[in-house]
Design a protein around this motif. Structure first.
Motif, mmCIF file in Angstrom:
data_model
loop_
_atom_site.group_PDB
_atom_site.id
_atom_site.type_symbol
_atom_site.label_atom_id
_atom_site.label_comp_id
_atom_site.label_asym_id
_atom_site.label_seq_id
_atom_site.Cartn_x
_atom_site.Cartn_y
_atom_site.Cartn_z
ATOM 1 N N PHE A 124 0.777 -1.289 -0.109
ATOM 2 C CA PHE A 124 -0.037 -0.135 0.269
ATOM 3 C C PHE A 124 0.916 1.467 -0.035
ATOM 4 N N LEU A 125 2.104 1.229 0.532
ATOM 5 C CA LEU A 125 3.052 2.341 0.387
ATOM 6 C C LEU A 125 3.402 2.540 -0.967
ATOM 7 N N ASN A 126 3.445 1.569 -2.004
ATOM 8 C CA ASN A 126 4.065 1.601 -3.193
ATOM 9 C C ASN A 126 2.735 2.092 -4.366
ATOM 10 N N LYS A 363 16.860 -3.603 -3.248
ATOM 11 C CA LYS A 363 18.078 -3.513 -3.375
ATOM 12 C C LYS A 363 18.801 -2.480 -2.567
ATOM 13 N N GLN A 364 17.903 -1.655 -1.975
ATOM 14 C CA GLN A 364 18.628 -0.194 -1.350
ATOM 15 C C GLN A 364 19.722 -0.666 -0.425
ATOM 16 N N GLN A 365 20.195 0.418 0.063
ATOM 17 C CA GLN A 365 21.064 0.043 1.165
ATOM 18 C C GLN A 365 20.403 -0.556 2.382
ATOM 19 N N PRO A 366 21.191 -1.319 3.198
ATOM 20 C CA PRO A 366 20.518 -1.933 4.360
ATOM 21 C C PRO A 366 20.091 -0.688 5.368
ATOM 22 N N VAL A 367 18.883 -0.975 5.565
ATOM 23 C CA VAL A 367 18.283 -0.214 6.737
ATOM 24 C C VAL A 367 18.730 -0.571 8.121
ATOM 25 N N LEU A 368 18.598 -1.735 8.419
ATOM 26 C CA LEU A 368 19.049 -2.388 9.732
ATOM 27 C C LEU A 368 20.056 -3.496 9.504
ATOM 28 N N PRO A 386 19.096 9.431 15.428
ATOM 29 C CA PRO A 386 18.988 10.483 14.340
ATOM 30 C C PRO A 386 17.824 9.830 13.329
ATOM 31 N N SER A 387 17.085 10.941 12.734
ATOM 32 C CA SER A 387 16.225 10.667 11.717
ATOM 33 C C SER A 387 16.720 9.755 10.763
ATOM 34 N N GLY A 388 15.721 8.698 10.169
ATOM 35 C CA GLY A 388 16.327 7.811 9.135
ATOM 36 C C GLY A 388 17.042 6.664 9.799
ATOM 37 N N ALA A 389 17.387 6.687 10.978
ATOM 38 C CA ALA A 389 18.158 5.675 11.337
ATOM 39 C C ALA A 389 17.957 4.199 11.399
ATOM 40 N N LYS A 391 14.441 3.324 13.155
ATOM 41 C CA LYS A 391 13.699 2.909 14.437
ATOM 42 C C LYS A 391 12.374 2.697 14.031
ATOM 43 N N SER A 392 11.615 3.299 13.267
ATOM 44 C CA SER A 392 10.262 3.002 12.795
ATOM 45 C C SER A 392 10.268 1.419 12.153
ATOM 46 N N THR A 393 11.347 1.257 11.250
ATOM 47 C CA THR A 393 11.330 0.153 10.659
ATOM 48 C C THR A 393 11.489 -1.055 11.464
ATOM 49 N N LEU A 401 5.264 -6.142 9.429
ATOM 50 C CA LEU A 401 4.319 -5.512 8.464
ATOM 51 C C LEU A 401 5.253 -5.780 7.318
ATOM 52 N N TYR A 402 6.692 -6.221 7.416
ATOM 53 C CA TYR A 402 7.657 -6.717 6.204
ATOM 54 C C TYR A 402 7.962 -7.954 6.785
ATOM 55 N N ASN A 403 8.472 -8.833 5.848
ATOM 56 C CA ASN A 403 9.046 -10.057 5.899
ATOM 57 C C ASN A 403 10.631 -9.937 6.279
ATOM 58 N N ASP A 513 5.326 4.990 18.538
ATOM 59 C CA ASP A 513 6.344 5.500 17.792
ATOM 60 C C ASP A 513 6.009 7.052 17.585
ATOM 61 N N GLU A 514 6.839 7.567 18.420
ATOM 62 C CA GLU A 514 6.732 9.332 18.338
ATOM 63 C C GLU A 514 5.169 9.600 18.567
ATOM 64 N N ALA A 515 4.416 8.858 19.630
ATOM 65 C CA ALA A 515 3.021 8.943 19.779
ATOM 66 C C ALA A 515 2.693 10.420 20.342
ATOM 67 N N ALA A 544 11.149 8.089 20.437
ATOM 68 C CA ALA A 544 11.031 9.588 20.706
ATOM 69 C C ALA A 544 12.272 10.416 20.248
ATOM 70 N N HIS A 545 11.849 11.425 19.966
ATOM 71 C CA HIS A 545 12.694 12.520 19.481
ATOM 72 C C HIS A 545 13.094 13.440 20.718
ATOM 73 N N ARG A 546 12.098 13.675 21.392
ATOM 74 C CA ARG A 546 11.978 14.623 22.626
ATOM 75 C C ARG A 546 12.847 13.780 23.756
HETATM 76 P P1 ATP Z 1 12.294 8.680 11.880
HETATM 77 O O1 ATP Z 1 13.100 9.502 13.165
HETATM 78 O O2 ATP Z 1 12.677 10.141 10.830
HETATM 79 O O3 ATP Z 1 10.899 8.554 11.938
HETATM 80 P P2 ATP Z 1 13.447 6.225 11.674
HETATM 81 O O4 ATP Z 1 14.673 6.134 12.267
HETATM 82 O O5 ATP Z 1 11.933 5.929 12.209
HETATM 83 O O6 ATP Z 1 13.343 7.917 11.041
HETATM 84 P P3 ATP Z 1 12.794 4.769 9.412
HETATM 85 O O7 ATP Z 1 11.389 5.293 9.073
HETATM 86 O O8 ATP Z 1 13.047 3.284 9.827
HETATM 87 O O9 ATP Z 1 13.539 5.884 9.978
HETATM 88 O O10 ATP Z 1 13.612 4.593 7.839
HETATM 89 C C1 ATP Z 1 14.925 4.198 7.665
HETATM 90 C C2 ATP Z 1 15.201 4.565 6.324
HETATM 91 O O11 ATP Z 1 14.440 3.661 5.624
HETATM 92 C C3 ATP Z 1 15.131 5.751 6.011
HETATM 93 O O12 ATP Z 1 16.298 5.899 5.127
HETATM 94 C C4 ATP Z 1 14.001 5.673 4.707
HETATM 95 O O13 ATP Z 1 14.165 6.644 3.733
HETATM 96 C C5 ATP Z 1 13.817 4.147 4.442
HETATM 97 N N1 ATP Z 1 12.436 3.680 4.306
HETATM 98 C C6 ATP Z 1 11.523 3.684 5.086
HETATM 99 N N2 ATP Z 1 10.522 3.130 4.581
HETATM 100 C C7 ATP Z 1 10.827 2.792 3.500
HETATM 101 C C8 ATP Z 1 10.112 2.128 2.219
HETATM 102 N N3 ATP Z 1 8.699 1.824 2.355
HETATM 103 N N4 ATP Z 1 10.491 2.034 1.239
HETATM 104 C C9 ATP Z 1 11.957 2.345 0.868
HETATM 105 N N5 ATP Z 1 12.794 3.023 1.948
HETATM 106 C C10 ATP Z 1 12.176 3.041 2.946
#
Ligand code: ATP
Length: 596
Positions: A124-126, A363-368, A386-389, A391-393, A401-403, A513-515, A544-546
């Motif tokens: 649904f994100l795509n 095939k993107q860079q590893p998130v975790l 930091p943002s994009g680290a 955490k939400s993933t 939500l993902y395999n 998640d940053e509720a 949380a960011h704060r």
């Molecule tokens: P924030 O604090 O800004 O919420 P975060 O630490 O929660 O950031 P994530 O949302 O887990 O970060 O995202 C981690 C990385 O994965 C980011 O670089 C983001 O661009 C990428 N990403 C997240 N969701 C997707 C997706 N559905 N498809 C491709 N890349 C994604």
């Protein structure tokens, strides 16, 4: 174009027919009876010209008029019976057809919708929501168009052509042959022309979609248009797409007119040829006046059927193309599926363990990468970084939500890839970063946390989440509709509704998640109390960011570039002079991003 078009395999014709058949099957009888009714409705009137022929043969025989009256009446009574039978059959067929088509269209919508809901969070994100909605509608409407075309065009055309040519053959093989050649030439020409013309029809349809897309985008962006004084700019942009649509549409319509004109000319020519040779045959006594009538009636009948043949070809192509879009989604396997024989999760303590978890989107860079972590039952852990680290993933992976690609996630020792997804998600309350609400009432939105909750329970949860602060001020209170995606509420109000839902759900594991990120400090402080209550006795993960909001957590995990880089208590991490946590804390507490 959405990502889906690139990722899903195009559905084949048998796959499309299979989807239609699944929806038809419960009403098979209606399909067969409607086809039978329309066959009878076409055959009966097709026989009537035979009696017109006999009628005119008698009239032109030169017999004493009074003596042939009973015979003539006999003929017109037969014609009456045939036409009445045709009418009755047609009406019966129509009644059954209405019943069949509405039923099948509704089942197609339901099947498509139910399958669609089983697709993953990532799916649904795509994909654009609007495009998916359109595809479900198109699937059911294309069935209607295709079935109508079969019943009202293809079936009568086949019966009329075969029937008329066989009947005329019995009178005059030569004329029948001429008609057959005319039919074949017209149909083949029509078919080839329609195929060639399809690209112009598609261009016209694409221009129509572009106009619709422009309109939808501009209307959604109305606040931007106003605040950036973009009205003249947008008007000229729309003029371009609208004019382009007019041009492409005109070409497609002009081509249709050329086809129609050629067909009309052909009919005039064939009529002349048939009559010309008809006269010669009549002069030789090979055919009668009645045969002339017969030929004329059949000629008009077939011409009428052939007239719309190019439209039939186009409708079939478009109908299958429209249904293919949704059927390919219905044939794409669900990305996240329960393992065969998956058992429900048995949750006793609420321990969460991540073992060497790595994850990347495509095939993107590893998130975790290689994340290992154990959250003890009832422990309260904060994830910061930091943002994009990632955490939400990470929390989305816990919800499956993902395999997972590498590593394992266990809840109370059970691998989440092997237990039923629903049973896993039932045990976890998630308050997401940017909650989305249904365009339903506030009462219904909050009750979504536990759909059998009473009004009193919903109100109590809303009170704990401080929702009543704003709900009481609304004229319709809990019966207020919140707009598409909850647009009529502020970000902070939506977060409070999401917290109320989580309170109502009362699951043993809580993920925030940053509720409270959209709340002002005062409301946040109030809600923190409610959340502290909610966290009691539950395994909790808070993003949380704060940082001021997570000081009291049992453990703080710092994530950077997808890896755990530090962990400890607030005091412990602050005591390390070089820690990232201390650096972030100093930034916030030092007044750059002051919190309190
Ligand atoms: P924030 O604090 O800004 O919420 P975060 O630490 O929660 O950031 P994530 O949302 O887990 O970060 O995202 C981690 C990385 O994965 C980011 O670089 C983001 O661009 C990428 N990403 C997240 N969701 C997707 C997706 N559905 N498809 C491709 N890349 C994604």
């Amino acid at each position: 174009m959405d990502a889906l078009s690139a990722e899903t395999k195009k559905a084949s014709l048998p796959e499309i027919l299979r989807v239609f058949w699944d929806a038809i099957e419960p009403q098979q009888w209606a399909m067969w009876t409607s086809i039978a009714a329309y066959i009878i409705a076409t055959i009966l009137p097709l026989l009537a010209p035979l009696y017109y022929k006999a009628f005119f043969d008698v009239v032109s025989s030169g017999a004493v008029r009074a003596s042939v009256v009973p015979e003539l009446i006999h003929f017109i009574v037969i014609v009456l019976v045939l036409n009445a039978g045709g009418w009755l059959s047609f009406r019966t067929g129509l009644y059954i057809l209405d019943n069949l088509e509405t039923g099948v269209m509704s089942r197609l919508r339901e099947n498509a919708y139910n399958y669609l809901l089983g697709h993953s969070y990532g799916f649904f994100l795509n994909n654009f929501a609007g495009a998916l909605v359109q595809r479900i509608g198109r699937l059911s409407r294309s069935f209607e168009r295709l079935y109508d075309t079969l019943i009202f065009n293809i079936l009568p055309l086949a019966i009329n052509v075969v029937g008329a040519i066989v009947i005329i053959w019995l009178q005059s093989p030569f004329i029948a042959l001429a008609m057959l050649i005319w039919v074949i030439v017209t149909m083949a020409g029509n078919y080839a022309f329609s195929l060639w013309k399809l690209k112009y029809d598609r261009r016209s349809a694409a221009a129509d979609s572009a106009t619709t897309g422009y309109l939808a985008d501009a209307i959604a962006n109305h606040p931007n248009i106003i605040s950036f004084t973009g009205v003249p700019y947008e008007s000229s942009g729309f003029l371009d797409v609208s004019r382009k649509q007019a041009r492409t549409q005109r070409i497609a319509w002009d081509l249709s007119s050329i086809l129609d004109g050629t067909q009309a000319a052909l009919i005039v020519v064939i009529e002349f040829i048939l009559f010309y040779y008809g006269i010669k045959l009549w002069a030789r006594g090979a055919i009668t006046v009645g045969t002339f009538v017969l030929i004329q009636v059949y000629l008009i009948g077939i011409a009428q059927q052939l007239w719309g043949f190019s439209r039939v070809v186009r409708t079939i192509y478009e109908g299958f193309a429209d249904s293919e879009e949704m059927v390919s989604i219905m044939h794409a396997p669900h990305e996240v599926q329960d393992a065969p024989g998956a058992q429900p999760l048995k949750l006793e303590k609420g321990e969460i363990t991540l073992r060497d978890v790595s994850f990347a989107f495509g095939k993107q860079q590893p998130v975790l990468s290689h994340v290992s972590l154990t959250v003890a039952p009832g422990e309260k852990v904060a994830l910061i970084g930091p943002s994009g680290a990632g955490k939400s993933t990470l929390v989305r992976l816990i919800l499956r939500l993902y395999n997972l690609e590498d590593g394992k996630i266990l809840v109370d020792g059970q691998d989440i890839q092997k237990v039923g997804q629903e049973s896993l998600r039932e045990k976890i309350s998630l308050v997401p970063q940017d909650p989305v609400l249904f365009h339903r009432t506030l009462m219904e939105n909050i009750r979504y946390g536990r759909r059998d909750a009473t009004d009193e329970e919903v109100r109590a949860a809303a009170k704990l989440a401080h929702c009543d602060d704003f709900i009481d001020g609304l004229p319709q209170g809990y019966d207020t509709y919140v707009g598409e995606r909850g647009i009529k509420l502020s970000g902070g109000e939506r977060q409070r509704v999401a917290i109320a839902r989580a309170i109502l759900k009362n699951a043993p594991i809580l993920i925030l998640d940053e509720a409270t990120s959209s709340l002002d400090s005062h409301s946040e402080a109030l809600i923190q109390d409610a959340l502290s209550q909610l966290m009691k006795g539950r395994t909790t993960i808070v993003i949380a960011h704060r940082l001021s909001t997570i000081r009291k957590m049992d453990r703080i995990i710092v994530i950077r570039h997808g890896s755990i880089v530090e962990e400890g208590t607030h005091e412990g991490l602050l005591a390390q002079p070089q820690s990232l946590y201390k650096h972030l804390w100093d930034l916030q507490a030092g007044g750059f991003i002051k919190d309190k």
